[in-house]
Design a protein around this motif. Structure first.
Motif, PDB file in Angstrom:
ATOM      1  N   THR A 123       1.059  -1.177  -0.367  1.00 42.38           N
ATOM      2  CA  THR A 123       0.066  -0.353  -0.314  1.00 42.38           C
ATOM      3  C   THR A 123       1.151   1.163   0.037  1.00 42.38           C
ATOM      4  O   THR A 123       1.731   1.375   0.088  1.00 42.38           O
ATOM      5  CB  THR A 123      -0.483  -0.085   1.311  1.00 42.38           C
ATOM      6  OG1 THR A 123      -0.059  -0.321   2.545  1.00 42.38           O
ATOM      7  CG2 THR A 123      -1.612  -1.206   0.927  1.00 42.38           C
ATOM      8  N   ARG A 124       0.220   2.082   0.068  1.00 42.93           N
ATOM      9  CA  ARG A 124       0.929   3.859   0.016  1.00 42.93           C
ATOM     10  C   ARG A 124       0.523   4.614   0.997  1.00 42.93           C
ATOM     11  O   ARG A 124      -1.396   4.756   1.303  1.00 42.93           O
ATOM     12  CB  ARG A 124       0.658   4.976  -1.486  1.00 42.93           C
ATOM     13  CG  ARG A 124       1.609   3.878  -2.629  1.00 42.93           C
ATOM     14  CD  ARG A 124       1.211   5.078  -3.334  1.00 42.93           C
ATOM     15  NE  ARG A 124       2.588   4.946  -4.895  1.00 42.93           N
ATOM     16  CZ  ARG A 124       2.027   4.057  -5.339  1.00 42.93           C
ATOM     17  NH1 ARG A 124       1.111   3.784  -5.833  1.00 42.93           N
ATOM     18  NH2 ARG A 124       2.775   3.695  -6.763  1.00 42.93           N
ATOM     19  N   TRP A 125       0.798   4.664   2.523  1.00 40.59           N
ATOM     20  CA  TRP A 125       0.187   5.340   3.317  1.00 40.59           C
ATOM     21  C   TRP A 125       1.186   6.490   4.001  1.00 40.59           C
ATOM     22  O   TRP A 125       2.505   5.942   4.529  1.00 40.59           O
ATOM     23  CB  TRP A 125      -0.822   4.134   3.915  1.00 40.59           C
ATOM     24  CG  TRP A 125      -1.299   4.651   5.506  1.00 40.59           C
ATOM     25  CD1 TRP A 125      -2.261   5.308   5.321  1.00 40.59           C
ATOM     26  CD2 TRP A 125      -1.392   4.316   6.804  1.00 40.59           C
ATOM     27  NE1 TRP A 125      -2.788   5.810   6.748  1.00 40.59           N
ATOM     28  CE2 TRP A 125      -2.017   4.941   7.045  1.00 40.59           C
ATOM     29  CE3 TRP A 125      -0.708   3.217   6.719  1.00 40.59           C
ATOM     30  CZ2 TRP A 125      -2.310   4.530   8.744  1.00 40.59           C
ATOM     31  CZ3 TRP A 125      -0.883   2.534   8.356  1.00 40.59           C
ATOM     32  CH2 TRP A 125      -1.893   3.644   9.083  1.00 40.59           C
ATOM     33  N   ASN A 126       0.576   7.313   4.695  1.00 41.07           N
ATOM     34  CA  ASN A 126       1.732   7.887   4.995  1.00 41.07           C
ATOM     35  C   ASN A 126       1.444   7.698   6.221  1.00 41.07           C
ATOM     36  O   ASN A 126       2.187   8.415   7.676  1.00 41.07           O
ATOM     37  CB  ASN A 126       0.577   9.811   5.372  1.00 41.07           C
ATOM     38  CG  ASN A 126      -1.084  10.045   5.288  1.00 41.07           C
ATOM     39  OD1 ASN A 126      -1.309   8.943   5.982  1.00 41.07           O
ATOM     40  ND2 ASN A 126      -1.349  11.232   4.962  1.00 41.07           N
ATOM     41  N   ALA A 183      -8.088   7.891   4.886  1.00 40.66           N
ATOM     42  CA  ALA A 183      -8.444   7.892   4.346  1.00 40.66           C
ATOM     43  C   ALA A 183      -7.686   7.661   3.325  1.00 40.66           C
ATOM     44  O   ALA A 183      -7.570   8.267   2.064  1.00 40.66           O
ATOM     45  CB  ALA A 183      -9.334   9.227   4.399  1.00 40.66           C
ATOM     46  N   ASP A 184      -6.222   7.923   3.380  1.00 39.87           N
ATOM     47  CA  ASP A 184      -4.931   7.724   2.797  1.00 39.87           C
ATOM     48  C   ASP A 184      -4.573   6.741   2.384  1.00 39.87           C
ATOM     49  O   ASP A 184      -3.176   6.423   1.509  1.00 39.87           O
ATOM     50  CB  ASP A 184      -3.915   9.095   2.666  1.00 39.87           C
ATOM     51  CG  ASP A 184      -4.410  11.063   2.913  1.00 39.87           C
ATOM     52  OD1 ASP A 184      -5.368  10.559   2.050  1.00 39.87           O
ATOM     53  OD2 ASP A 184      -3.828  11.602   4.262  1.00 39.87           O
ATOM     54  N   LEU A 185      -5.025   5.258   2.665  1.00 40.13           N
ATOM     55  CA  LEU A 185      -4.525   4.485   2.682  1.00 40.13           C
ATOM     56  C   LEU A 185      -5.225   3.857   0.834  1.00 40.13           C
ATOM     57  O   LEU A 185      -5.805   4.261   0.296  1.00 40.13           O
ATOM     58  CB  LEU A 185      -5.222   3.547   3.626  1.00 40.13           C
ATOM     59  CG  LEU A 185      -4.148   2.072   3.289  1.00 40.13           C
ATOM     60  CD1 LEU A 185      -2.746   1.825   3.804  1.00 40.13           C
ATOM     61  CD2 LEU A 185      -5.302   1.076   4.524  1.00 40.13           C
ATOM     62  N   ARG A 186      -3.650   3.636   0.393  1.00 39.67           N
ATOM     63  CA  ARG A 186      -4.401   3.619  -1.245  1.00 39.67           C
ATOM     64  C   ARG A 186      -3.854   1.827  -1.541  1.00 39.67           C
ATOM     65  O   ARG A 186      -2.708   1.866  -0.950  1.00 39.67           O
ATOM     66  CB  ARG A 186      -3.500   4.767  -2.319  1.00 39.67           C
ATOM     67  CG  ARG A 186      -4.662   5.888  -2.123  1.00 39.67           C
ATOM     68  CD  ARG A 186      -5.887   5.563  -2.526  1.00 39.67           C
ATOM     69  NE  ARG A 186      -6.648   7.336  -2.831  1.00 39.67           N
ATOM     70  CZ  ARG A 186      -7.196   7.459  -1.483  1.00 39.67           C
ATOM     71  NH1 ARG A 186      -7.170   6.258  -0.463  1.00 39.67           N
ATOM     72  NH2 ARG A 186      -7.635   8.405  -1.259  1.00 39.67           N
ATOM     73  N   PRO A 187      -4.295   1.439  -2.837  1.00 35.26           N
ATOM     74  CA  PRO A 187      -3.691  -0.255  -2.331  1.00 35.26           C
ATOM     75  C   PRO A 187      -2.304   0.656  -3.199  1.00 35.26           C
ATOM     76  O   PRO A 187      -2.744   0.977  -4.390  1.00 35.26           O
ATOM     77  CB  PRO A 187      -4.514  -0.856  -3.339  1.00 35.26           C
ATOM     78  CG  PRO A 187      -5.351   0.163  -4.150  1.00 35.26           C
ATOM     79  CD  PRO A 187      -4.789   1.266  -2.935  1.00 35.26           C
ATOM     80  N   ALA A 188      -0.816  -0.160  -3.865  1.00 41.78           N
ATOM     81  CA  ALA A 188       0.462  -0.215  -4.308  1.00 41.78           C
ATOM     82  C   ALA A 188       1.122  -1.167  -5.482  1.00 41.78           C
ATOM     83  O   ALA A 188       1.674  -1.314  -5.963  1.00 41.78           O
ATOM     84  CB  ALA A 188       1.053   0.128  -3.632  1.00 41.78           C
ATOM     85  N   ASP A 210       5.280  -1.818  -5.394  1.00 39.11           N
ATOM     86  CA  ASP A 210       5.854  -0.768  -6.363  1.00 39.11           C
ATOM     87  C   ASP A 210       7.070  -0.464  -5.470  1.00 39.11           C
ATOM     88  O   ASP A 210       7.719  -0.018  -5.879  1.00 39.11           O
ATOM     89  CB  ASP A 210       4.529   0.025  -6.648  1.00 39.11           C
ATOM     90  CG  ASP A 210       3.835   0.281  -7.678  1.00 39.11           C
ATOM     91  OD1 ASP A 210       3.968  -0.294  -8.519  1.00 39.11           O
ATOM     92  OD2 ASP A 210       3.137   1.090  -7.685  1.00 39.11           O
TER      93      ASP A 210
END
Length: 313
Positions: A59-62, A67-72, A75
């Protein structure tokens, strides 16, 4: 003639009462607590975070807002292998750490064990002295060796006669030598640990093996390498696994020195750099943690396979 009585049939021995007792409710509660609590701790503190790290590595996450958790996808792994500059130097440093412990640290521990097994006077005192570093945390060992390696007032530069001069070596600040200085500090602890394990192994060797070798005319050196050392094969396997794991989990010393930067990059330090503090990249840090986990599992699985294969029917 009197009639003879018919022979008696052999009596069967009384059946033994089963030694298996039915567990009481109290026994069930105690066993459940003894097994359940450690299992719960393992799940919450080990396997839970492990599975979470594996999931976050894709994932991509800060690290702050869900809410900013996105599958990656893969990558993060592709970035680590191709575009993350400290990764391959860190892999090289971990390999170097393994070779240093395997070639210097472990043989040094074996040498100390052999010497102390000779029943020399005061051997218990020497064992305690060499084992003291094992009881200290690696972070504390890093602090102790900082005093030894200090550029201006360190003991090493004082012994070399360069303390307080421009020729003084910055052992932990110079990127060309600090990895070697850190490995020496780690070896100080590792050798004591290996010494204790080998001392236990030497005590378990059958004395008749040495006596038979002496009768055959073997020297002390030949007896050790051809008889005693092969007889300690289980201990040797354990120490190989421990040495590999120690080289992979090396973290405390380099983090105390400079947080794993400027020539002291290690995989464990890169994981923390990406998971904690400013500029954290949770996905990249989790991917590095998973890579380190997979590498660490190789010697553990190998050891378990050998152990269970030997214990099998």
């Amino acid at each position: 003639m009197t009639a003879q009585a018919p022979p008696r049939a052999p009596q069967r021995p009384p059946a033994r009462k089963s030694r298996l007792k039915r567990l009481t409710r109290r026994d069930v509660v105690v066993l459940s607590l003894m097994v359940g609590i450690p299992t719960l701790v393992q799940i919450l503190l080990v396997w839970g975070p492990t599975l979470l790290s594996i999931g976050l590595s894709f994932t991509r996450w800060n690290g702050l807002d869900l809410a900013d958790l996105r599958p990656a996808g893969t990558d993060n792994y592709r970035y680590v292998a191709q575009d993350y500059p400290p990764f391959w130097p860190a892999v090289g440093h971990n390999v170097l750490w393994l070779l240093f412990l395997g070639v210097i640290g472990t043989p040094l521990g074996l040498l100390l064990a052999v010497l102390l097994d000779q029943k020399i006077r005061g051997s218990k005192i020497y064992q305690s002295i060499f084992f003291i570093p094992v009881m200290l945390s690696m972070a504390l060992i890093g602090v102790i060796w900082q005093l030894f390696y200090n550029k201006d007032n360190g003991l090493l530069n004082f012994l070399l006669g360069t303390a307080g001069t421009p020729q003084a070596v910055d052992w932990f600040g110079d990127s060309s030598v600090n990895i070697w200085a850190a490995m020496v500090a780690a070896t100080w602890r590792h050798a004591g640990y290996v010494m204790i394990l080998y001392l236990a192994g030497l005590k378990g060797v059958d004395p008749t093996l040495r006596e038979a070798a002496a009768l055959d005319g073997a020297s002390a050196t030949q007896t050790f390498f051809r008889v005693v050392f092969p007889a300690m094969k289980p201990v040797n396997i354990i120490i190989v696994v421990i040495t590999i794991i120690e080289s992979l989990r090396a973290f405390d010393v380099v983090w105390v020195i400079n947080k794993g930067r400027n020539g002291l990059e290690l995989l464990s330090a890169l994981v923390i750099q990406n998971l904690v503090g400013e500029g954290q990249v949770i996905g990249v840090g989790s991917a590095l943690a998973v890579i380190l986990l997979v590498i660490s599992l190789v010697p553990i699985v190998w050891y378990l396979i050998r152990t269970f294969r030997k214990a099998g029917p």
